[in-house]
Motif scaffolding. Structure first.
Motif, PDB file in Angstrom:
ATOM      1  N   HIS A  84       0.784  -1.255   0.130  1.00  0.00           N
ATOM      2  CA  HIS A  84      -0.113   0.092  -0.152  1.00  0.00           C
ATOM      3  C   HIS A  84       1.014   1.164   0.006  1.00  0.00           C
ATOM      4  O   HIS A  84       1.543   1.590   1.032  1.00  0.00           O
ATOM      5  CB  HIS A  84      -0.864   0.041   1.161  1.00  0.00           C
ATOM      6  N   LYS A 288      -9.203  -4.163  -6.786  1.00  0.00           N
ATOM      7  CA  LYS A 288      -9.078  -5.010  -5.307  1.00  0.00           C
ATOM      8  C   LYS A 288     -10.520  -5.098  -4.913  1.00  0.00           C
ATOM      9  O   LYS A 288     -11.032  -4.372  -4.607  1.00  0.00           O
ATOM     10  CB  LYS A 288      -7.766  -4.218  -4.624  1.00  0.00           C
ATOM     11  N   ASP A 434       2.848  -6.722   2.057  1.00  0.00           N
ATOM     12  CA  ASP A 434       1.477  -5.922   2.502  1.00  0.00           C
ATOM     13  C   ASP A 434       1.991  -4.745   3.296  1.00  0.00           C
ATOM     14  O   ASP A 434       1.361  -4.390   4.313  1.00  0.00           O
ATOM     15  CB  ASP A 434       0.721  -7.004   3.366  1.00  0.00           C
TER      16      ASP A 434
HETATM   17 ZN   LIG Z   1      -2.922  -5.359   1.867  1.00  0.00          ZN
END
Ligand SMILES: [Zn+2]
Length: 547
Positions: A84, A288, A434
């Motif tokens: 992200h 997503k 992540d």
């Molecule tokens: Zn994620």
């Protein structure tokens, strides 16, 4: 020899701007996850690889612009398949609660940050994990009020699936003790889980364009310092996309970004995938979606009740029908789909949806499951036939190990973080971190992948050691596999003629060290398209931006 002749026959061209980086300990993954070695790299003026040479003729050094690699180890630029990007930038700018050792520790950091940021209207923090605290109790609004009560405070859990708010934040959001939790969410004493987070989140003033630009610049600086040259950027908002476009227009994009929009929210503005923009720096590739929450907050949707809370199976975000409609809508616009699924029930649902979409759109749409953490072993063989990619994060395994044992009990771990089983079933594996949930540093991820051990070498034999990967397999998942998952394997993921010369120089040979040493590998230089974009400052202990 043939390669050398090819290189020499080109000598007749008048200007010869190619660069030979020689004397390197070059290592990359072959298509089947073996280790390939090379000694030199010839890069053309456009920044693409021209030749990969094992042992170049010494004469070449005097023919090309030559750079002596001084025997240092070279890898292809590492690719994080799931991060992200703006979240990373913001987390570096906001109150950092990663690694807090207790509730008191959190309070102390909050107190110090509030004093140092007296003019911040809201205090936003992230990264606490009550599982690391002695009493493992979730923080409450009253805990925060005891430190800061004059302005709103919102502190997100490390996995991004829960937040704790103080009274001022709840007041600003219009939430009272009687506000019911929305479906797929939970509220307890100022703790807002999964879908309930939005009740508070919508009251937080949005970041300004300037703040978004700052966060993107900060994120790139951090990523380059860890040797990451490309990222699959998940759950990208319209504001984040606009910041990326501004950076591209201004020539400020270094890291290559494969963008996955946040659900269907960007469809009005970006109704179909884009081509690569800014010399392959930015591309909207996919959408997503989410099927469930996370394991730590018991939001992961399980087939059987939680072992440590038998009255719940977690949170199912969508009915089967809804999930299919969402995914089909995204697919009908031509997008690749990446769906978050952590629990075995969520994974089974998403597999079923992708099986149906594969029949309709073909299996080469590269349907991705993000995390694929807890799978029913019976479901794993269903992935390959439907062309499903497993996008997994090795450091989640080391971070989650003890918590996963509690949540699932000892008998339901066979399909947990099952990298080797996934690979053996013929599935394409893509690795990432992540970030900012975990550090974007890919080396602890590579180390976890080969050892199933954390940075301290725990547990001694590795957790479910049959799921360990070889270094070649792990490197493949962080390079070729991640490129494939981002529809970019034609241009990145390995050093081969015609692909971008994205590479890094690192401070040790990862094939000759143990996992603990591998985890501590440091990037020395990061190159993108044949240009050095970052170098470690000689005496600094922290990465700094280079040229
Ligand atoms: Zn994620």
């Amino acid at each position: 020899m043939r390669k050398l002749l090819l290189a020499l026959t080109a000598l007749s061209s008048p200007a010869w701007p190619d660069t030979l980086i020689s004397n390197v300990n070059g290592i990359q993954a072959s298509p089947d996850g073996k280790i390939e070695r090379f000694g030199s790299l010839l890069v053309d003026d456009d920044g693409r690889v021209k030749q990969v040479l094992v042992n170049p003729h010494p004469r070449l050094n005097s023919v090309f612009r030559a750079i002596d690699g001084k025997g240092r180890t070279m890898l292809p630029g590492l690719i994080d398949a799931h991060g992200h990007v703006l979240g990373l930038g913001f987390s570096a700018m906001q109150l950092d609660l990663v690694g807090t050792s207790s509730l008191d520790d959190l309070k102390q950091r909050l107190r110090a940050y509030a004093a140092a940021h007296a003019d911040a209207r809201w205090i936003i923090g992230r990264g606490w994990n009550q599982e690391l605290w002695p009493h493992k109790r979730f923080p409450t609004a009253a805990d925060l009020d005891s430190v800061v009560s004059d302005r709103p405070v919102v502190l997100e859990r490390v996995d991004g699936h829960a937040l704790v708010a103080n009274r001022a934040a709840m007041k600003a959001a219009g939430v009272t003790a009687n506000t019911p939790a929305p479906s797929g969410g939970r509220i307890e004493n100022g703790l807002f889980v999964d879908n309930a987070m939005e009740l508070i989140g919508k009251a937080v003033p949005p970041a300004t364009a300037a703040e978004n630009d700052q966060a993107l610049a900060k994120a790139q600086e951090i990523l380059l310092g860890y040797g990451i040259t490309s990222v699959g950027s998940m759950s990208t908002s319209l504001d984040a996309w606009n910041a990326m476009r501004r950076a591209g227009d201004a020539g400020h994009l270094s890291v290559r970004l494969m963008i996955y929009a946040d659900e269907l929210k960007l469809l009005p503005e970006v109704p179909k995938p884009t081509s690569w923009l800014y010399s392959d720096r930015l591309r909207m590739v996919g959408i997503k979606l989410y099927a469930d929450g996370a394991l730590g907050s018991r939001g992961a949707w399980l087939k059987q009740p939680y072992a440590d809370k038998p009255d719940t199976r977690g949170l199912q975000f969508h009915s089967d029908e809804e999930m299919l409609t969402l995914a089909d809508t995204a697919a009908s616009h031509g997008f690749q789909i990446a769906t978050h699924a952590i629990g075995d029930a969520a994974n089974a649902q998403v597999i079923s949806v992708y099986e149906q979409l594969s029949k309709k759109y073909g299996r080469n749409r590269r349907w991705r499951i993000e995390h694929f953490q807890i799978a029913d072993p019976a479901d794993i063989p269903r992935l390959a036939p439907a062309g499903i990619i497993a996008s997994m994060q090795p450091t989640h395994q080391t971070s989650d190990r003890l918590m996963a044992e509690k949540r699932l009990g000892p008998n339901r771990l066979a399909g947990a973080y099952a990298w080797q089983t996934v690979l053996k079933s013929g599935v394409r594996l893509a690795f990432g971190s992540d970030f900012p949930v975990e550090t974007p540093n890919p080396f602890p991820g590579l180390a976890a992948a080969i050892s199933r051990q954390d940075m301290n070498g725990e547990p001694p034999d590795g957790w479910i050691p049959s799921e360990r990967l070889t270094f070649g397999q792990a490197l493949h998942a962080f390079t070729r596999g991640a490129a494939y998952a981002g529809l970019a394997e034609q241009t990145i993921g390995s050093l081969e003629p015609g692909k971008w010369a994205d590479f890094i120089l690192i401070d040790r040979d990862p094939t000759t060290v143990d996992a603990q040493s591998l985890a501590r590998t440091q990037a020395l230089e990061t190159w993108i398209a044949g240009k050095k974009v970052w170098a470690r400052a000689p005496s600094a202990s922290r990465p700094e931006r280079g040229r």
